[in-house]
Write an enzyme that holds these catalytic residues in place. Structure first.
Site, PDB file in Angstrom:
ATOM      1  CB  CYS A   1       3.225   2.915  10.769  1.00  0.00           C
ATOM      2  SG  CYS A   1       2.037   2.688   9.370  1.00  0.00           S
TER       3      CYS A   1
ATOM      4  CB  THR B   1      12.525  -9.881 -10.330  1.00  0.00           C
ATOM      5  OG1 THR B   1      13.504 -10.706 -11.346  1.00  0.00           O
ATOM      6  CG2 THR B   1      11.167 -12.021 -10.599  1.00  0.00           C
TER       7      THR B   1
ATOM      8  CB  SER C   1      -2.352  -2.843   1.199  1.00  0.00           C
ATOM      9  OG  SER C   1      -1.352  -3.734   2.151  1.00  0.00           O
ATOM     10  CB  ALA C   2      -1.823  -8.622  -0.970  1.00  0.00           C
TER      11      ALA C   2
ATOM     12  N   GLY D   1       0.557  -1.229  -0.037  1.00  0.00           N
ATOM     13  CA  GLY D   1      -0.068  -0.056   0.096  1.00  0.00           C
ATOM     14  C   GLY D   1       1.008   1.430   0.017  1.00  0.00           C
ATOM     15  CB  THR D   2       3.795   1.965   1.737  1.00  0.00           C
ATOM     16  OG1 THR D   2       3.321   1.704   3.146  1.00  0.00           O
ATOM     17  CG2 THR D   2       5.054   3.049   1.771  1.00  0.00           C
TER      18      THR D   2
ATOM     19  CD  GLN E   1      -6.791  -0.457   7.169  1.00  0.00           C
ATOM     20  OE1 GLN E   1      -7.550  -1.556   7.243  1.00  0.00           O
ATOM     21  NE2 GLN E   1      -5.183  -0.408   7.388  1.00  0.00           N
TER      22      GLN E   1
HETATM   23  N1  PLP Z   1      -3.130   3.389   3.819  1.00  0.00           N
HETATM   24  C1  PLP Z   1      -3.556   2.968   4.654  1.00  0.00           C
HETATM   25  C2  PLP Z   1      -5.130   3.400   5.279  1.00  0.00           C
HETATM   26  C3  PLP Z   1      -3.454   1.556   5.712  1.00  0.00           C
HETATM   27  O1  PLP Z   1      -4.065   1.491   6.098  1.00  0.00           O
HETATM   28  C4  PLP Z   1      -1.760   1.041   5.006  1.00  0.00           C
HETATM   29  C5  PLP Z   1      -1.593   0.235   6.456  1.00  0.00           C
HETATM   30  O2  PLP Z   1      -1.587   0.306   7.165  1.00  0.00           O
HETATM   31  C6  PLP Z   1      -1.006   1.623   4.142  1.00  0.00           C
HETATM   32  C7  PLP Z   1      -1.478   2.707   3.039  1.00  0.00           C
HETATM   33  C8  PLP Z   1       0.533   0.864   3.761  1.00  0.00           C
HETATM   34  O3  PLP Z   1       0.268  -0.777   3.384  1.00  0.00           O
HETATM   35  P1  PLP Z   1       1.428  -1.521   3.533  1.00  0.00           P
HETATM   36  O4  PLP Z   1       1.771  -1.522   4.851  1.00  0.00           O
HETATM   37  O5  PLP Z   1       0.973  -2.225   2.485  1.00  0.00           O
HETATM   38  O6  PLP Z   1       2.478  -0.663   2.877  1.00  0.00           O
END
Ligand code: PLP
Length: 399
Positions: A347, A256, A218-219, A70-71, A197
């Site tokens: 985080c 890859t 995000s998986a 997700g990041t 989310q």
């Molecule tokens: N965006 C939201 C709303 C999230 O809750 C999170 C992870 O907690 C992320 C982005 C980041 O996702 P990832 O952990 O896959 O990098």
């Protein structure tokens, strides 16, 4: 017995998932770019996963880019898009960007940095005490310099749902269905949505819009492996890739592919969003969330932060109001009772910082520092919820 209530941080794969994943991977271990049989099998497995994720989101397979999570997806959909806009010759003025005050750090931190560096001008739309961004505020913040709007579909800490569908539909209307002089400008505004989310918790048709230009997924939030995600990028929209070097993902994301991660992502979509039971399971999960909310509303030493309605069906966030108990201590007590929760976003936990989301919702510093988040999955049971409620009552001081 342990009770895992931290699914917004990571939702663990189910036993059936491991079996399906291993079975799928047994026949393909090659590099998907290799021309031989093993490479082709791996490539076919990725295509299969891409179809499952794209179908779950209701988008075309060509518009889905697999990334590391997700990041990265949020980074490409915001900073990557801005970089592209800045590289364009016609971008002569400083880009104006609109975000909400409660965006995940994956969106917030870099854009705030670019604002401090005076590369962009940033408008941060406030939220109300329930954690909702105002549609009117976002729309009225648009100026002729606006090139990017990034609003999350659902907040990770309190679960408030944002008016992203309404914003997307509005932009789409302005771009293509009204012959006003502003139409050309609205066509240039990129609308990015952090769908990390909401995906897997709310049916896609309730929040997706044709006016969205990119969506981050995000998986590991839906029971797949960690370290994989996807960016939906609408046809015709562009970002400047952050890396160069390989032709993977149609030259948009070199390196890859994470084969096990991507296969796991596809399987998780089939097991949840594409299964026939999923909608009913989510309704049951929401009833359990409501039971938890009701119980917390009865506890004088706790203050519910999550909205009761218009919220994710799995997220309950509350703050401790007693000066005799800190959030960290409460988490420890829950942990000792086999209940795994978190202090808000994964985080920021451990840093004992006040939650930016809760401060934006107008909570005091103390309340923002002493928050607990319980996040359910469709497998959370009634018994587990009752055990958690009893444990909370037992741990809360009786002042
Ligand atoms: N965006 C939201 C709303 C999230 O809750 C999170 C992870 O907690 C992320 C982005 C980041 O996702 P990832 O952990 O896959 O990098």
């Amino acid at each position: 017995m342990s009770i895992y209530l931290d699914h917004n941080a990571t939702s663990p794969p189910q036993p059936d998932h491991w079996k399906a994943l291993v079975d799928a991977l047994k026949s393909c271990y090659g590099n998907p770019s290799s021309p031989h049989e093993q490479g082709r099998s791996a490539s076919v497995a990725i295509t299969k996963a891409r179809h499952a994720v794209a179908k779950s989101l209701g988008v075309g397979v060509a518009d889905l880019i697999f990334v590391s999570g997700g990041t990265e997806a949020n980074h490409l959909g915001t900073v990557g898009v801005l970089s592209y806009q800045l590289q364009m010759a016609e971008q002569t003025t400083k880009p104006h960007v609109i975000i909400s005050a409660i965006e995940h750090p994956a969106v917030y931190a870099h854009l705030e940095h670019l604002h401090k560096m005076e590369t962009i001008r940033l408008t941060v739309a406030p939220v109300d005490e329930h954690g909702f961004v105002s549609f009117d505020h976002v729309i009225s913040s648009i100026t002729p310099e606006t090139t990017l709007i990034a609003i999350m579909a659902a907040n990770n800490e309190v679960g408030s749902l944002q008016p992203v569908k309404k914003i997307g539909d509005y932009l789409n209307q302005k771009r293509w269905h009204e012959s006003t002089p502003e139409a050309a400008h609205f066509q240039k505004i990129h609308f990015h949505v952090d769908g990390v989310q909401i995906f897997g918790k709310i049916p896609t048709e309730k929040w997706m819009s044709d006016g969205m230009d990119s969506v981050a997924l995000s998986a590991h939030k839906l029971g797949a492996l960690q370290g994989v995600g996807a960016l939906f990028l609408r046809k015709g929209r562009k970002f400047a890739p952050t890396m160069m070097g390989g032709a993977q993902e149609k030259n948009r994301r070199p390196g890859t592919e994470n084969l096990p991660g991507i296969v796991s992502f596809g399987l998780a979509c089939q097991e949840s969003l594409l299964s026939t039971e999923w909608t009913d399971q989510v309704v049951q999960m929401d009833l359990r969330r409501q039971r938890l909310c009701d119980a917390i509303l009865q506890m004088p030493q706790a203050m519910l932060n999550s909205p009761v309605e218009n919220a994710l069906p799995n997220t309950v966030n509350f703050s401790l109001c007693s000066p005799r108990l800190q959030g960290e201590d409460m988490l420890l007590m829950l942990d000792m009772n086999g209940i795994y929760a978190s202090s808000g976003s994964a985080c920021s936990s451990g840093a004992n910082l006040p939650s930016r989301t809760l401060l934006a919702m107008g909570r005091s510093m103390d309340l923002a520092k002493n928050a607990i988040r319980l996040s359910l999955s469709v497998n959370t049971t009634d018994e587990e919820i009752e055990t958690v409620i009893s444990c909370l009552k037992k741990c809360l001081p009786s002042d």
